[in-house]
Design a protein around this motif. Structure first.
Motif, PDB file in Angstrom:
ATOM      1  N   VAL A 173       0.856  -1.195   0.000  1.00 33.83           N
ATOM      2  CA  VAL A 173       0.000   0.000   0.000  1.00 33.83           C
ATOM      3  C   VAL A 173       0.888   1.241   0.000  1.00 33.83           C
ATOM      4  O   VAL A 173       1.764   1.374   0.855  1.00 33.83           O
ATOM      5  N   VAL A 174       0.662   2.130  -0.958  1.00 38.38           N
ATOM      6  CA  VAL A 174       1.378   3.410  -0.942  1.00 38.38           C
ATOM      7  C   VAL A 174       0.488   4.442  -0.258  1.00 38.38           C
ATOM      8  O   VAL A 174      -0.738   4.390  -0.362  1.00 38.38           O
ATOM      9  N   VAL A 175       1.129   5.381   0.449  1.00 39.38           N
ATOM     10  CA  VAL A 175       0.378   6.353   1.238  1.00 39.38           C
ATOM     11  C   VAL A 175       0.964   7.745   1.031  1.00 39.38           C
ATOM     12  O   VAL A 175       2.182   7.907   0.925  1.00 39.38           O
ATOM     13  N   ALA A 176       0.092   8.737   0.965  1.00 41.24           N
ATOM     14  CA  ALA A 176       0.533  10.134   0.857  1.00 41.24           C
ATOM     15  C   ALA A 176      -0.400  11.018   1.668  1.00 41.24           C
ATOM     16  O   ALA A 176      -1.558  10.658   1.931  1.00 41.24           O
ATOM     17  N   GLY A 177       0.096  12.181   2.055  1.00 39.68           N
ATOM     18  CA  GLY A 177      -0.711  13.111   2.828  1.00 39.68           C
ATOM     19  C   GLY A 177      -0.710  14.499   2.221  1.00 39.68           C
ATOM     20  O   GLY A 177      -0.141  14.731   1.152  1.00 39.68           O
ATOM     21  N   PHE A 178      -1.365  15.412   2.911  1.00 38.57           N
ATOM     22  CA  PHE A 178      -1.411  16.823   2.527  1.00 38.57           C
ATOM     23  C   PHE A 178      -0.839  17.661   3.663  1.00 38.57           C
ATOM     24  O   PHE A 178      -1.091  17.365   4.823  1.00 38.57           O
ATOM     25  N   GLN A 179      -0.103  18.690   3.326  1.00 44.86           N
ATOM     26  CA  GLN A 179       0.389  19.738   4.226  1.00 44.86           C
ATOM     27  C   GLN A 179       1.889  19.655   4.473  1.00 44.86           C
ATOM     28  O   GLN A 179       2.534  20.652   4.713  1.00 44.86           O
ATOM     29  N   ASN A 180       2.466  18.450   4.448  1.00 46.37           N
ATOM     30  CA  ASN A 180       3.902  18.284   4.701  1.00 46.37           C
ATOM     31  C   ASN A 180       4.286  18.815   6.078  1.00 46.37           C
ATOM     32  O   ASN A 180       5.162  19.656   6.221  1.00 46.37           O
ATOM     33  N   THR A 181       3.595  18.309   7.085  1.00 46.09           N
ATOM     34  CA  THR A 181       3.877  18.697   8.467  1.00 46.09           C
ATOM     35  C   THR A 181       4.906  17.753   9.081  1.00 46.09           C
ATOM     36  O   THR A 181       5.393  16.825   8.433  1.00 46.09           O
ATOM     37  N   LYS A 182       5.208  17.973  10.344  1.00 50.57           N
ATOM     38  CA  LYS A 182       6.188  17.144  11.049  1.00 50.57           C
ATOM     39  C   LYS A 182       5.754  15.686  11.132  1.00 50.57           C
ATOM     40  O   LYS A 182       6.598  14.788  11.273  1.00 50.57           O
ATOM     41  N   TYR A 183       4.442  15.421  11.023  1.00 47.60           N
ATOM     42  CA  TYR A 183       3.949  14.046  11.107  1.00 47.60           C
ATOM     43  C   TYR A 183       4.575  13.180  10.021  1.00 47.60           C
ATOM     44  O   TYR A 183       4.941  12.028  10.254  1.00 47.60           O
ATOM     45  N   GLY A 184       4.692  13.742   8.821  1.00 41.86           N
ATOM     46  CA  GLY A 184       5.241  12.976   7.705  1.00 41.86           C
ATOM     47  C   GLY A 184       6.711  12.661   7.875  1.00 41.86           C
ATOM     48  O   GLY A 184       7.198  11.617   7.435  1.00 41.86           O
ATOM     49  N   ILE A 185       7.437  13.547   8.531  1.00 40.81           N
ATOM     50  CA  ILE A 185       8.864  13.345   8.752  1.00 40.81           C
ATOM     51  C   ILE A 185       9.098  12.348   9.879  1.00 40.81           C
ATOM     52  O   ILE A 185      10.023  11.532   9.843  1.00 40.81           O
ATOM     53  N   LEU A 186       8.247  12.378  10.904  1.00 39.52           N
ATOM     54  CA  LEU A 186       8.414  11.521  12.070  1.00 39.52           C
ATOM     55  C   LEU A 186       7.859  10.118  11.867  1.00 39.52           C
ATOM     56  O   LEU A 186       8.183   9.208  12.633  1.00 39.52           O
ATOM     57  N   SER A 187       7.006   9.918  10.862  1.00 33.75           N
ATOM     58  CA  SER A 187       6.385   8.609  10.646  1.00 33.75           C
ATOM     59  C   SER A 187       7.421   7.608  10.147  1.00 33.75           C
ATOM     60  O   SER A 187       8.464   7.969   9.618  1.00 33.75           O
TER      61      SER A 187
END
Length: 331
Positions: free
Chosen positions: A269-283
């Motif tokens: 499964v590929v996953v992407a988000g919106f906003q590019n917040t710290k959550y994406g870096i810490l995940s």
């Protein structure tokens, strides 16, 4: 005569806006003589007495900007306020925050904002529907309060706004997954309506249909304690090889459940988000996300409002800032 006469009663009796009464009290030289005389006459007849705060405003040197938000705990709102406050500090503006919770009475809230005598207003609240936006526009224009939408989508080209092209962003991130051969791509959106999410959904749906694929929108909550429960049984009855969260926090919450369910990311499964917040870096794995320049949106919106408050003509009322995809391990 009672001292409890309000500024609302003065405005009604003088047939002027609250802002005009405020200017007569604080900046009388900015009001036409006949209007000023009429308001002063009503003030005398009704025995209206401005409170100590209002009297103190008569000699104020600073400009007050109102900022209307929905939820200050959202990472994007906090970062946008950073851009607003930095520009406001540069111009020695003071800021007043107004919060519109989910069930807020907008008419009462707008009256409070007008009564606070703000010189301009930034609207960060993307939960207002078209009728509420129309009423807000009419109230602010009637009271001669310039305003700018910051990261809020409203289909009226006469309304000043600063944002990104959310429809295009939704389209681009979806096409990226399609180009990798993904066919069962879900958009993880919200139950509550947000103007920017409507545009993300439109871009996603257009990309899916253009590719001959069925759009699949799953609505959940921005609250991670709630959406984790929603995602708990997600893989038991769905075929899925891609997911796009309208917020990074939603996408990371989904990715965690995928990992716990034995689905590898990005293998299965590929996953992407919106906003590019710290959550994406810490995940883990780190997450691909659409970078939205929320700090810049706040700063540019504040600069645009400054021009409007100073009666200057801006280069454009509709400012669309660039966005880009930050590629990481999840896609």
């Amino acid at each position: 005569m009672s001292t409890k006469v309000t500024i609302y009663e003065v405005a009604l009796a003088a047939r002027v806006s609250l802002a005009t009464v405020s200017r007569v009290l604080n900046n009388p030289e900015k009001v036409k003589p006949d209007t000023r005389d009429r308001v002063l006459k009503v003030i005398k007849e009704l025995g209206y007495r401005p409170n100590a705060i209002a009297r103190g405003l008569a000699s104020r040197k600073t400009t007050t900007v109102g900022v209307l938000i929905s939820d200050i705990t959202r990472a994007s709102v906090a970062e946008m306020l950073g851009g607003i406050s930095d520009i406001a500090m540069k111009y020695s503006y003071s800021i007043k925050l107004f919060s519109a919770h989910e069930n807020a009475n907008m008419e009462d809230l707008l009256n409070d904002i007008v009564a606070e005598q703000v010189d301009g207003l930034l609207l960060l609240n993307d939960e207002l529907d078209s009728n509420q936006m129309k009423a807000t526009k009419e109230t602010l224009e009637r009271n001669e309060i310039p305003f700018v939408l910051a990261n809020v989508i409203y289909d009226d080209k006469t309304v000043p706004s600063v944002s990104i092209d959310y429809e295009k962003a939704g389209y681009e991130i979806t096409k990226l997954m399609v180009e990798q051969g993904k066919k069962n791509i879900y958009l993880l959106s919200t139950v509550r309506k947000y103007s920017v999410n409507d545009q993300k959904e439109l871009g996603y749906s257009n990309a899916m249909k253009e590719s001959g694929l069925e759009p699949k929108i799953f609505r959940t909550s921005g609250n991670t304690s709630v959406n984790r429960q929603h995602f708990a049984n997600f893989f038991s009855d769905k075929v899925i090889d891609g997911a796009i969260g309208v917020r990074d926090s939603i996408a990371v919450s989904f990715m965690n459940i995928a990992n716990e369910s034995g689905r590898t990311v990005p293998g299965q499964v590929v996953v992407a988000g919106f906003q590019n917040t710290k959550y994406g870096i810490l995940s883990r794995p780190t997450m691909t996300s659409i970078d939205i320049p929320v700090y810049d949106i706040g700063a540019v919106a504040m600069r645009l409002l400054t021009k409007l408050m100073n009666k200057e003509t801006p280069d454009s009322l509709q400012v669309v800032l660039p966005h880009y995809i930050v590629r990481r391990e999840s896609l």
